[in-house]
Motif scaffolding. Sequence first.
Motif, PDB file in Angstrom:
ATOM      1  N   TYR A  55     -71.764  44.627-112.169  1.00  0.00           N
ATOM      2  CA  TYR A  55     -70.926  45.518-111.366  1.00  0.00           C
ATOM      3  C   TYR A  55     -71.660  45.920-110.098  1.00  0.00           C
ATOM      4  O   TYR A  55     -72.873  45.731-109.966  1.00  0.00           O
ATOM      5  N   ASP A  92     -73.487  48.369-108.010  1.00  0.00           N
ATOM      6  CA  ASP A  92     -74.300  49.530-108.339  1.00  0.00           C
ATOM      7  C   ASP A  92     -74.302  50.479-107.150  1.00  0.00           C
ATOM      8  O   ASP A  92     -75.106  50.351-106.245  1.00  0.00           O
ATOM      9  N   ASP A  93     -73.374  51.419-107.155  1.00  0.00           N
ATOM     10  CA  ASP A  93     -73.259  52.393-106.074  1.00  0.00           C
ATOM     11  C   ASP A  93     -73.549  53.765-106.649  1.00  0.00           C
ATOM     12  O   ASP A  93     -72.710  54.339-107.347  1.00  0.00           O
ATOM     13  N   THR A 121     -66.441  52.259-110.910  1.00  0.00           N
ATOM     14  CA  THR A 121     -67.345  51.156-110.608  1.00  0.00           C
ATOM     15  C   THR A 121     -66.533  49.882-110.490  1.00  0.00           C
ATOM     16  O   THR A 121     -65.496  49.722-111.125  1.00  0.00           O
ATOM     17  N   THR A 159     -75.744  46.168-103.652  1.00  0.00           N
ATOM     18  CA  THR A 159     -76.619  46.202-104.815  1.00  0.00           C
ATOM     19  C   THR A 159     -75.760  46.056-106.058  1.00  0.00           C
ATOM     20  O   THR A 159     -74.766  46.749-106.227  1.00  0.00           O
ATOM     21  N   TYR A 160     -76.170  45.131-106.918  1.00  0.00           N
ATOM     22  CA  TYR A 160     -75.459  44.840-108.154  1.00  0.00           C
ATOM     23  C   TYR A 160     -76.312  45.268-109.333  1.00  0.00           C
ATOM     24  O   TYR A 160     -77.537  45.377-109.219  1.00  0.00           O
ATOM     25  N   ALA A 161     -75.665  45.484-110.475  1.00  0.00           N
ATOM     26  CA  ALA A 161     -76.384  45.809-111.703  1.00  0.00           C
ATOM     27  C   ALA A 161     -75.781  45.010-112.853  1.00  0.00           C
ATOM     28  O   ALA A 161     -74.557  44.882-112.959  1.00  0.00           O
ATOM     29  N   TYR A 196     -75.867  44.641-117.091  1.00  0.00           N
ATOM     30  CA  TYR A 196     -76.286  45.263-118.346  1.00  0.00           C
ATOM     31  C   TYR A 196     -75.542  44.617-119.501  1.00  0.00           C
ATOM     32  O   TYR A 196     -74.495  43.994-119.317  1.00  0.00           O
ATOM     33  N   SER A 228     -80.320  48.194-117.665  1.00  0.00           N
ATOM     34  CA  SER A 228     -79.697  47.407-116.604  1.00  0.00           C
ATOM     35  C   SER A 228     -80.761  46.948-115.624  1.00  0.00           C
ATOM     36  O   SER A 228     -81.863  47.493-115.584  1.00  0.00           O
ATOM     37  N   SER A 250     -80.967  46.166-111.461  1.00  0.00           N
ATOM     38  CA  SER A 250     -80.287  46.222-110.166  1.00  0.00           C
ATOM     39  C   SER A 250     -80.926  45.213-109.231  1.00  0.00           C
ATOM     40  O   SER A 250     -82.148  45.033-109.243  1.00  0.00           O
TER      41      SER A 250
END
Length: 178
Positions: free
Chosen positions: A64, A66-67, A75, A117-119, A121, A133, A135
Amino acid sequence: MWSITSQPVFRRFVATFAVSAALTATSGCTVPIEAVAGISVSGDGHLLGVMMVCGHHVDGATLYVDDADADADKTVTVGSWTADHPLTSGLATWTLDSPATGWTATRSLTPLTTKTTYALYGWTKDNSSSSSSVSFTLADRDGLTPGNVLYEKISNSGDESAVTVSLAEFKAKACDNV
């Protein structure tokens, strides 16, 4: 009747009770972390999900946006995968941007963009556990070489830091502080 000297004690009691109640209420909101997520790249440049399951199991993974400023309920999922069989203790890898043996894309990966920025998990269907997770940005991905894994290492004091290690080191040490 309350005296002036007993009111501060009462206020401290109320404040302590309120803090304790708040901590108790929020402590049940997360599931145990029993796996560690990372990313890597294949020899032909495909983005890989990497999961070291330390206990229990993992059923799938989600990527997702990552904000940190976004509402958790808003998200944006950019990819999601379900393992054909629960992942138990050990290492699993799969391609995120193409079909992967043993995985079903429940949401195919959308194109990743720079400056985002993505994460990634891992999760269980019954919310009994999850993974940490990792990032990353496209620049982080582009800095990886096959056989190396980027993940969030947790120190003995609980501090997290992004590290890149060999796949062998990830497999040997990722579960140390989970």
